[in-house]
Design a protein around this motif. Structure first.
Motif, PDB file in Angstrom:
ATOM      1  N   VAL A   1       0.836  -1.203   0.000  1.00 29.40           N
ATOM      2  CA  VAL A   1       0.000   0.000   0.000  1.00 29.40           C
ATOM      3  C   VAL A   1       0.872   1.255   0.000  1.00 29.40           C
ATOM      4  CG1 VAL A   1      -1.706   1.340   1.300  1.00 29.40           C
ATOM      5  CG2 VAL A   1      -1.987  -1.133   1.043  1.00 29.40           C
ATOM      6  N   SER A   2       1.901   1.249   0.814  1.00 27.34           N
ATOM      7  CA  SER A   2       2.778   2.413   0.908  1.00 27.34           C
ATOM      8  C   SER A   2       3.443   2.713  -0.437  1.00 27.34           C
ATOM      9  CB  SER A   2       3.840   2.162   1.984  1.00 27.34           C
ATOM     10  OG  SER A   2       4.646   3.290   2.171  1.00 27.34           O
ATOM     11  N   ILE A   3       3.979   1.690  -1.076  1.00 26.63           N
ATOM     12  CA  ILE A   3       4.631   1.895  -2.376  1.00 26.63           C
ATOM     13  C   ILE A   3       3.612   2.351  -3.412  1.00 26.63           C
ATOM     14  CG2 ILE A   3       5.859   0.784  -4.285  1.00 26.63           C
ATOM     15  CD1 ILE A   3       7.192  -1.043  -2.175  1.00 26.63           C
ATOM     16  N   ALA A   4       2.440   1.735  -3.407  1.00 22.50           N
ATOM     17  CA  ALA A   4       1.409   2.100  -4.384  1.00 22.50           C
ATOM     18  C   ALA A   4       1.005   3.564  -4.245  1.00 22.50           C
ATOM     19  CB  ALA A   4       0.187   1.192  -4.225  1.00 22.50           C
ATOM     20  N   VAL A   5       0.826   4.031  -3.010  1.00 20.50           N
ATOM     21  CA  VAL A   5       0.458   5.432  -2.784  1.00 20.50           C
ATOM     22  C   VAL A   5       1.590   6.346  -3.258  1.00 20.50           C
ATOM     23  CG1 VAL A   5      -0.039   7.178  -1.014  1.00 20.50           C
ATOM     24  CG2 VAL A   5      -1.152   4.937  -0.909  1.00 20.50           C
ATOM     25  N   MET A   6       2.816   5.996  -2.903  1.00 23.15           N
ATOM     26  CA  MET A   6       3.954   6.813  -3.331  1.00 23.15           C
ATOM     27  C   MET A   6       4.056   6.876  -4.848  1.00 23.15           C
ATOM     28  SD  MET A   6       7.097   5.972  -0.844  1.00 23.15           S
ATOM     29  CE  MET A   6       6.908   6.115   0.920  1.00 23.15           C
ATOM     30  N   GLU A   7       3.901   5.756  -5.493  1.00 23.91           N
ATOM     31  CA  GLU A   7       4.015   5.715  -6.951  1.00 23.91           C
ATOM     32  C   GLU A   7       2.902   6.512  -7.625  1.00 23.91           C
ATOM     33  OE1 GLU A   7       6.643   4.468  -8.923  1.00 23.91           O
ATOM     34  OE2 GLU A   7       7.329   4.812  -6.873  1.00 23.91           O
ATOM     35  N   LEU A   8       1.717   6.420  -7.076  1.00 21.79           N
ATOM     36  CA  LEU A   8       0.610   7.202  -7.624  1.00 21.79           C
ATOM     37  C   LEU A   8       0.926   8.691  -7.548  1.00 21.79           C
ATOM     38  CD1 LEU A   8      -2.333   7.346  -8.682  1.00 21.79           C
ATOM     39  CD2 LEU A   8      -3.046   7.492  -6.298  1.00 21.79           C
ATOM     40  N   ILE A   9       1.424   9.123  -6.408  1.00 25.88           N
ATOM     41  CA  ILE A   9       1.713  10.547  -6.206  1.00 25.88           C
ATOM     42  C   ILE A   9       2.889  10.996  -7.059  1.00 25.88           C
ATOM     43  CG2 ILE A   9       2.472  12.274  -4.524  1.00 25.88           C
ATOM     44  CD1 ILE A   9       0.892  10.480  -2.423  1.00 25.88           C
ATOM     45  N   ASP A  10       4.016  10.293  -6.968  1.00 20.53           N
ATOM     46  CA  ASP A  10       5.179  10.831  -7.668  1.00 20.53           C
ATOM     47  C   ASP A  10       5.062  10.730  -9.189  1.00 20.53           C
ATOM     48  OD1 ASP A  10       6.337   8.285  -8.356  1.00 20.53           O
ATOM     49  OD2 ASP A  10       7.378   8.232  -6.451  1.00 20.53           O
ATOM     50  N   ASN A  11       4.398   9.706  -9.692  1.00 18.46           N
ATOM     51  CA  ASN A  11       4.215   9.635 -11.146  1.00 18.46           C
ATOM     52  C   ASN A  11       3.187  10.649 -11.637  1.00 18.46           C
ATOM     53  OD1 ASN A  11       5.983   7.529 -12.404  1.00 18.46           O
ATOM     54  ND2 ASN A  11       5.178   6.415 -10.650  1.00 18.46           N
ATOM     55  N   THR A  12       2.187  10.920 -10.817  1.00 17.19           N
ATOM     56  CA  THR A  12       1.219  11.960 -11.176  1.00 17.19           C
ATOM     57  C   THR A  12       1.909  13.318 -11.281  1.00 17.19           C
ATOM     58  OG1 THR A  12      -0.609  10.763 -10.146  1.00 17.19           O
ATOM     59  CG2 THR A  12      -0.912  13.124 -10.458  1.00 17.19           C
ATOM     60  N   VAL A  13       2.813  13.589 -10.344  1.00 15.29           N
ATOM     61  CA  VAL A  13       3.560  14.850 -10.389  1.00 15.29           C
ATOM     62  C   VAL A  13       4.453  14.891 -11.624  1.00 15.29           C
ATOM     63  CG1 VAL A  13       5.346  16.235  -9.236  1.00 15.29           C
ATOM     64  CG2 VAL A  13       3.476  15.237  -7.899  1.00 15.29           C
ATOM     65  N   MET A  14       5.180  13.817 -11.864  1.00 18.42           N
ATOM     66  CA  MET A  14       6.100  13.797 -13.011  1.00 18.42           C
ATOM     67  C   MET A  14       5.358  13.987 -14.335  1.00 18.42           C
ATOM     68  SD  MET A  14       9.249  13.728 -12.161  1.00 18.42           S
ATOM     69  CE  MET A  14      10.060  13.311 -13.709  1.00 18.42           C
ATOM     70  N   VAL A  15       4.224  13.329 -14.471  1.00 22.17           N
ATOM     71  CA  VAL A  15       3.445  13.455 -15.702  1.00 22.17           C
ATOM     72  C   VAL A  15       2.753  14.822 -15.755  1.00 22.17           C
ATOM     73  CG1 VAL A  15       1.435  12.526 -16.946  1.00 22.17           C
ATOM     74  CG2 VAL A  15       3.149  10.968 -16.011  1.00 22.17           C
ATOM     75  N   GLY A  16       2.379  15.349 -14.592  1.00 17.58           N
ATOM     76  CA  GLY A  16       1.643  16.610 -14.526  1.00 17.58           C
ATOM     77  C   GLY A  16       2.476  17.858 -14.724  1.00 17.58           C
TER      78      GLY A  16
END
Length: 190
Positions: free
Chosen positions: A125-140
């Motif tokens: 869960v921790s990795i999934a949340v982190m990946e969602l956030i940091d990839n959203t920022v990178m793409v955004g």
């Protein structure tokens, strides 16, 4: 009248808090000497310190960041499109995140197969949340994914994404640890 059950119940109601136990408290499985059954110490979110949650998040972030940075570098250097780079980054973040947890658990004497189960329970869960956030920022961030490895925009965006991932995942980890989930399962092996 036998009061041993009452004393047993009372003893478990008054168990030590995580801060009193240090790293050995949360999720620790102990054998009750009188009854021989395993007992897991849990605490509620209100008793889980922000420091404990931040340490768990930092541990997760370390593995995630290695995988994320490596994935972004590999994807960018290989000329993969944004989607391909994100997929590689996410996959490597999970691999490195799980590997970091498994390393410590295997050192504590757990077989690799069991260590993998602990890592999956502790970090998914921790990795999934982190990946969602940091990839959203990178793409955004406009141009961040298209920036070359030599451009500041790439590295600044990646750093900001990881800082935001840490800040937003820490409360999630605090909530999970307070319920004996997530990183709490690793503490039995510290």
């Amino acid at each position: 009248m036998d009061h041993s059950e009452h004393r047993h119940h009372e003893r478990h109601e008054n168990h030590e808090s995580h801060e009193e136990l240090g790293h050995r408290g949360h999720g620790r499985r102990e054998r009750d000497a009188q009854h021989g059954h395993p007992h897991v110490h849990h605490q509620h979110s209100a008793g889980t310190s922000w420091r404990t949650a931040a340490q768990a998040t930092l541990h997760c972030l370390t593995g995630c960041a290695v995988g994320e940075v490596l994935g972004m570098v590999v994807g960018t250097a290989a000329g993969l499109g944004n989607a391909g780079t994100v997929v590689v980054s996410i996959a490597l973040a999970f691999v490195f995140g799980y590997a970091l947890t498994m390393r410590g658990v295997v050192r504590a004497g757990l077989p690799v197969r069991q260590a993998l189960k602990v890592a999956l329970a502790a970090d998914t869960v921790s990795i999934a949340v982190m990946e969602l956030i940091d990839n959203t920022v990178m793409v955004g961030v406009p141009g961040a994914m298209d920036a070359g490895l030599s451009q500041a925009l790439f590295w600044i965006s990646l750093a900001v994404s990881l800082v935001l991932a840490f800040a937003l995942t820490t409360p999630v980890n605090r909530w999970m640890i307070g319920r004996g989930m997530g990183h709490a399962v690793v503490h039995a092996y510290h």
